[in-house]
Design a protein around this motif. Structure first.
Motif, short mmCIF file in Angstrom:
data_model
loop_
_atom_site.label_atom_id
_atom_site.label_comp_id
_atom_site.label_asym_id
_atom_site.label_seq_id
_atom_site.Cartn_x
_atom_site.Cartn_y
_atom_site.Cartn_z
N ALA A 54 -33.66 10.94 13.94
CA ALA A 54 -33.67 9.48 14.13
C ALA A 54 -34.69 8.96 13.09
O ALA A 54 -34.30 7.80 12.51
CB ALA A 54 -34.26 8.99 15.45
N ALA A 55 -35.88 9.53 12.99
CA ALA A 55 -36.86 8.84 11.96
C ALA A 55 -36.53 9.15 10.50
O ALA A 55 -36.50 7.97 9.70
CB ALA A 55 -38.31 9.46 12.25
N MET A 56 -35.87 10.12 10.26
CA MET A 56 -35.30 10.38 9.04
C MET A 56 -34.14 9.29 8.69
O MET A 56 -34.22 8.81 7.54
CB MET A 56 -34.75 11.93 8.98
CG MET A 56 -34.13 12.05 7.33
SD MET A 56 -33.26 13.74 7.17
CE MET A 56 -31.94 13.45 8.54
N ASN A 57 -33.41 9.11 9.53
CA ASN A 57 -32.20 8.19 9.35
C ASN A 57 -32.69 6.69 9.37
O ASN A 57 -31.91 6.10 8.36
CB ASN A 57 -31.15 8.23 10.58
CG ASN A 57 -30.28 9.64 10.55
OD1 ASN A 57 -30.26 10.16 9.48
ND2 ASN A 57 -29.62 10.06 11.54
N LEU A 58 -33.75 6.50 10.14
CA LEU A 58 -34.22 4.86 10.05
C LEU A 58 -34.94 4.98 8.46
O LEU A 58 -34.74 3.84 7.88
CB LEU A 58 -35.33 4.94 11.10
CG LEU A 58 -34.69 4.81 12.37
CD1 LEU A 58 -35.79 4.66 13.34
CD2 LEU A 58 -33.88 3.32 12.57
N ARG A 59 -35.31 5.92 7.86
CA ARG A 59 -36.08 5.78 6.66
C ARG A 59 -35.05 5.66 5.61
O ARG A 59 -35.22 4.82 4.61
CB ARG A 59 -36.80 7.19 6.48
CG ARG A 59 -37.45 7.24 5.03
CD ARG A 59 -38.46 6.45 5.03
NE ARG A 59 -39.69 6.73 4.06
CZ ARG A 59 -39.55 6.59 2.67
NH1 ARG A 59 -38.67 5.58 2.34
NH2 ARG A 59 -40.82 6.97 1.84
#
Length: 439
Positions: free
Chosen positions: A111-116
């Motif tokens: 989720a963090a990677m995709n938000l980035r």
């Protein structure tokens, strides 16, 4: 994330009953750490109270500051060195943040990677989709989607830094793999990781183009009504996400209006080129008749002495030239009129007047009769230009120097579109010059 705490969030730690109950400092308390840049990772701040074995709180502050700086600068080696130097800080921070379940850790890291990745596109719609997809993870952290979106709008760089930090603590291996790819050690795989978001961007752009075309298909009144309705709803919007969506649709409607008007102007400018071409041939035709007073009667095989047939047509050069130019005029006026393509769709009255004049020219038995019908058709062509320009609805703004403008327009016809857009008309002197063969 980086500025989510500014929205009043009390804790970034997920609501995980399996997590240790070590104290986690409040957001603003953590924010006071100098140059930390890790406000979202409140678990790190809690290490001060949970680990008395460290030499001093200053050691933890130094670790936090250096880690935040390394992540912000994409310093992979620096991050690895800090983790090796202070392994207790990383392990305890992960526990205090609730990163103890392997499956949830992977979900959080993803989720963090995709938000980035979504943040890097700069596209609000793509960002909204990414937040929606990450909502299960955000809920575990007690983070409302609205505040996450606001934090991205308010501080994109801080947002990106915090997503990297969450990614790092949730799954260090995944974080370093992404860093490797970003540093050129796995470009193909990096492209594969970002392809989903590139596809979202392309889909978003395609959807907007489709919406734009659908709006352009509506009437001007329908577009104005929709624009007013969206403006009214925008004033009553309850939150930033709703406001962003309304603003995006309003922008699409306004762009559709602009493109539709620009398309109309382009069409009229193209029609004027066709109409002016016909005017030019008409002027040449008038010149031939003026230079050869008997050309019309001879080309019609008409004997003015007997009132009937008697002359052989098209035997002389002037009659052949007149006949050829008359045929060219018919090709530029009569046939396009019948096909409703002459300078754009002519009105029924314009079509009738043009056909009558062209037929009158064919049947004329004198120069005067021929020129009279020719002039009628030329005047209809000018009226068509004026009607089409007026139909654009552009307010008329009179020029202060129409004489100079006319010279400029005659020298460069590509300026007609800009002139019509700016003034809503063409000078009368321009039309008269075109009737007289001005180029």
């Amino acid at each position: 994330m980086a500025t989510w705490q500014l929205g009043g969030l009390q804790s970034l730690a997920p609501q995980n009953t399996n997590a240790p109950n070590a104290g986690v400092p409040q957001p603003m308390q953590y924010q006071q750490q100098p140059n930390v840049g890790l406000m979202a990772l409140q678990g790190i701040g809690g290490v001060i109270d949970a680990n008395k074995q460290y030499n001093s709180a200053q050691q933890l502050k130094d670790y936090q500051a250096r880690l935040g700086s390394a992540v912000a600068n994409n310093d992979r080696a620096g991050v690895q060195q800090l983790m090796a130097q202070y392994p207790q800080f990383m392990a305890d921070s992960q526990k205090q943040m609730g990163f103890i379940d392997a499956q949830q850790n992977r979900q959080t890291a993803e989720a963090a990677m995709n938000l980035r990745l979504a943040s890097q596109t700069g596209d609000p719609l793509v960002m909204q989709k990414a937040i929606q997809q990450a909502n299960p993870v955000l809920q575990r952290f007690g983070l409302p989607a609205e505040e996450v979106y606001q934090s991205w709008q308010n501080d994109p760089q801080g947002f990106n830094r915090t997503t990297d930090l969450i990614h790092l603590h949730a799954d260090p291996n995944s974080y370093f793999a992404v860093q490797d790819k970003q540093q050129g050690q796995g470009i193909a795989q990096q492209n594969a990781n970002t392809s989903a978001f590139n596809a979202q961007v392309n889909a978003s752009q395609g959807d907007r183009r489709l919406d734009l075309d659908q709006y352009k298909a509506q009437t001007d009144n329908q577009l104005r009504t929709r624009e007013m309705a969206l403006q009214a709803r925008l004033g009553r919007a309850r939150n930033d996400i709703e406001r962003e969506k309304l603003t995006a649709e309003l922008g699409t409607v306004q762009q559709a209006k602009m493109e539709k008007q620009n398309d109309k102007i382009n069409t009229v400018a193209g029609n004027i080129d066709s109409l002016n071409s016909a005017l030019g041939v008409g002027h040449e035709l008038a010149g031939i008749v003026g230079q050869h007073p008997t050309a019309v009667t001879r080309s019609q095989n008409y004997n003015p002495l007997t009132g009937g047939l008697g002359f052989l047509p098209n035997m002389a050069e002037d009659t052949r030239t007149l006949s050829a130019k008359a045929d060219e005029y018919n090709l530029k006026v009569a046939l396009p009129t019948l096909k409703a393509t002459f300078g754009g769709n002519p009105t029924e009255g314009e079509r009738k007047a043009l056909l009558q004049s062209v037929n009158g020219m064919k049947n004329a038995t004198s120069n005067d009769a021929f020129l009279r019908e020719l002039n009628k058709s030329q005047e209809v062509i000018v009226r068509m230009q004026k009607r089409q320009i007026a139909g654009l609805g552009i307010p008329v703004t009179k020029s202060q120097d129409e004489a100079t403008d006319t010279k400029m327009l005659l020298q460069d016809s590509s300026l007609i579109k800009d002139y019509v857009t700016a003034h809503g008309y063409l000078p009368e002197s321009y039309y008269q010059a075109k009737l007289m063969g001005g180029y």
